[in-house]
Enzyme design. Structure first.
Site, PDB file in Angstrom:
ATOM      1  N   LYS A 162       0.482  -1.404   0.197  1.00 38.33           N
ATOM      2  CA  LYS A 162      -0.518  -0.049  -0.130  1.00 38.33           C
ATOM      3  C   LYS A 162       0.901   1.025  -0.078  1.00 38.33           C
ATOM      4  CE  LYS A 162       0.084  -0.358   4.988  1.00 38.33           C
ATOM      5  NZ  LYS A 162      -0.942  -0.624   6.071  1.00 38.33           N
TER       6      LYS A 162
ATOM      7  N   TYR B   7      13.761  31.426   7.049  1.00 37.33           N
ATOM      8  CA  TYR B   7      12.511  31.570   6.649  1.00 37.33           C
ATOM      9  C   TYR B   7      12.972  31.333   8.002  1.00 37.33           C
ATOM     10  CZ  TYR B   7      10.229  31.248   2.261  1.00 37.33           C
ATOM     11  OH  TYR B   7       9.765  31.675   1.155  1.00 37.33           O
TER      12      TYR B   7
END
Ligand SMILES: *Cc1c(COP(=O)(O)O)cnc(C)c1O
Length: 380
Positions: A43, A273
């Site tokens: 998956k 940032y």
């Protein structure tokens, strides 16, 4: 790894070692012994490793079953030519019944309306559909609660086009010795549910309970089949943390990039940032073309390290969407074009998905699943 600086494309890539995948499969299979089928859980694009490529290799190595979360993932495997049975662990949504029948997928079912819709489609196609019924024995997520197993077994008898070919349950804490009593109770509840289905006249031939930690730690849970995900990808370092006898497993994914640019920055400057890092000395800072949009978690800001020429270089400042900066002041030879290892080994050091996961306050599964489609997978 090539040392020449490829300029044709961005060098941030995930290298998938399919031999390591095959090795892990055989190692786990030998460890658990004969008489148990192995379902490979592929998956979420095989936990980020590439479902089609991993499934093709595992099929060639003799895997018995595949497990996916959603029918769409099963369809992708069928389109790629995968022929082994595929179990859709997360059941199906209304309207997806035809996907199941047309692609020969095996759905997990735990609710009557799902059974009813599947039964009508099966009738339309003039077919019988095999289903596996999920029993909730304590995970508290999907499944018919074990106390209702007998009732559900009776209800299912009303659907003549469905055959209960398997029963499964899922462990909540199979890796944790402190929860072994609970895991044993789950095994007990499951075996009562199997009895209830047999008593109702069903003949489910496949019984499966175990995920990777269950299969490794709880011999009595191996039953007819084990469902192995993390173990195949070598991701159990931070799952099986308690001392436990285990098969030898190798990491399958490594993540590498190259230095895009190196610059010298004076002492006292802020980087990135939010100005979360200030240089304490004149520093050489390298820009690495990877960011949180690639799945390198922002939580790693000022925490993680990358490997440059076999040495550790700290991440400085915030990880941004496309870029991360590292301090290479102590690695004077580092220059533009040098290979960087984010997951994998370089010299004496190695960085695992579990290492990054600890720094990002998660588990290795989330790290590899999170490496985004922008990062090409290279199969080696
Ligand atoms: C994901 C999943 C597994 C695999 O678990 P691992 O810990 O990765 O081995 C097994 N069974 C079910 C139902 C799952 O959803």
């Amino acid at each position: 790894m090539s040392t020449s600086f490829q300029t044709l494309e961005r060098p941030t890539k995930a290298y998938i070692d399919l031999d390591a995948l095959a090795h892990n499969f055989h190692s786990i299979k030998d460890f658990i012994g004969g008489g148990h089928q192995v379902l490979a859980v592929v998956k979420a694009d095989a936990y980020g490793h590439g479902a089609v490529e991993c499934a093709a290799r595992l099929e060639a190595e003799g895997i018995d079953w595949f497990g996916v979360a959603i029918p769409e993932e099963g369809v992708e495997l069928r389109k790629a030519g995968i022929t082994r049975p595929i179990l859709c662990l997360g059941s199906l949504w209304p309207g997806q019944e035809h996907l199941i029948v047309e692609n020969g997928l095996t759905p997990v079912v735990f609710a009557a309306p799902t059974a009813e819709r599947l039964n009508s489609i099966a009738e339309e196609f003039g077919r019988t559909v095999d289903i596996h019924v999920k029993i909730d024995t304590g995970m508290g997520r999907l499944g018919v609660r074990y106390t209702r197993a007998g009732d559900f077994a009776e209800e299912l008898k009303g659907f003549s086009r469905l055959r209960v070919a398997g029963l499964l349950t899922h462990f909540a804490s199979a890796e944790d010795p402190a929860e072994d009593k609970f895991t044993l109770e789950q095994i007990e509840h499951f075996s009562e549910a199997v009895d209830a289905f047999v008593a109702a006249g069903h003949d489910p031939e496949i019984h499966d309970l175990a995920n990777s930690p269950g299969a490794i730690r709880h011999i009595e849970s191996r039953a007819g089949m084990v469902r192995i995900g993390g173990g195949l990808y070598g991701l159990l370092d931070d799952i099986l943390v308690a001392p436990t006898d285990r098969p030898e497993m190798r990491a399958v994914m490594s993540l590498r990039s190259r230095i895009a640019h190196v610059k010298t920055v004076p002492a006292g400057e802020s980087l990135g940032y939010g100005r979360t890092f200030f240089t304490e000395r004149e520093s050489r800072i390298a820009l690495i073309p990877i960011g949180y949009a690639d799945g390198y978690p922002r939580m790693l800001s000022n925490r993680a390290q990358m490997l440059v020429s076999g040495k550790l270089a700290p991440v400085v400042g915030r990880v941004s969407m496309d870029w991360t900066e590292i301090d290479v002041t102590d690695i004077p030879a580092a220059e533009t074009g040098d290979e960087i290892t984010l997951i994998g080994s370089d010299g004496v050091h190695s960085m695992t998905a579990a290492t990054l996961a600890a720094q990002a306050e998660t588990i290795g599964y989330e790290i590899t699943c999170g490496i985004s489609p922008r990062v090409p997978r290279v199969y080696v």
